[in-house]
Design an enzyme around this catalytic site. Sequence first.
Site, PDB file in Angstrom:
ATOM      1  CG  ASP A  13     -10.373 -37.516  23.153  1.00 27.17           C
ATOM      2  OD1 ASP A  13     -11.043 -36.525  22.836  1.00 27.17           O
ATOM      3  OD2 ASP A  13     -10.865 -38.548  23.650  1.00 27.17           O
ATOM      4  CG  ASP A  15     -15.147 -36.248  27.537  1.00 24.60           C
ATOM      5  OD1 ASP A  15     -15.101 -36.063  28.763  1.00 24.60           O
ATOM      6  OD2 ASP A  15     -15.603 -35.411  26.737  1.00 24.60           O
ATOM      7  CB  THR A 106     -11.922 -32.065  24.100  1.00 28.75           C
ATOM      8  OG1 THR A 106     -13.191 -32.670  24.400  1.00 28.75           O
ATOM      9  CG2 THR A 106     -12.009 -30.563  24.369  1.00 28.75           C
ATOM     10  CB  SER A 107     -15.487 -33.783  20.215  1.00 29.91           C
ATOM     11  OG  SER A 107     -14.618 -34.318  19.236  1.00 29.91           O
ATOM     12  CG  ASP A 163     -11.707 -42.517  24.046  1.00 30.50           C
ATOM     13  OD1 ASP A 163     -12.807 -42.943  24.457  1.00 30.50           O
ATOM     14  OD2 ASP A 163     -11.570 -41.364  23.594  1.00 30.50           O
TER      15      ASP A 163
END
Length: 221
Positions: A13, A15, A106-107, A163
């Site tokens: 991921d 962020d 990532t989103s 996270d």
Amino acid sequence: MFAGRKFAALLFDMDGTVVNSIAAAERVWADWARRQDLDVAAFLPTIHGVRAVETIARLALPGVDPMREAEALLQAEMADIDGILPIAGAAAFLASLPAERWAIVTSAPRELALLRIAAAGIPLPAILVAAGDVSCGKPAPDCFRLAAERLGVDARDCLVFEDAPAGIAAAEAAGAAVVVISATHQHPLPTPHAAITGYDGLGVTVDEQGWVVLAAERAAA
């Protein structure tokens, strides 16, 4: 941690996992939340690890177009990259990995992801799966499965670094192993998975078939 276990690839991921962008993201989202008369303190914890359009749609605010608001938020986030930093040890750890054995998943929209990666000074991966690459974002497993496919491996043979709860759930649904990065957590995250604060002292070895094994310490040059 995962002693003796080999992985076809490592999936990260962005962020909160390899990049610390929380201050910038929360500045932008807090401004938006205030304009919507939301409880900012209660709302901000819900934005992490999920695509903006899905965060907004979940609120079902009257007269609010999630696509339009997500685009406006993207522009605001792209204009605010002050204070974006790498998670401790992330740049060196990523640089030590074979390019064909890791990806960022990532989103965030691709444009924002590229800006934050550059601002944090971490390596740009050969494979970057971003918000627009899948129809269903985290906690759906689609993004991790797509990253594995693009690397030519099975997601069930991958190790995911995450996270946020949505990302952890997505990795679990993809059948991957999970390591939780806790560097940006204000409170402990209940999880059955191994957790580390950063990447300092973490290295890898690669076997003759290209499979990756975590090592306790990076070998000296």
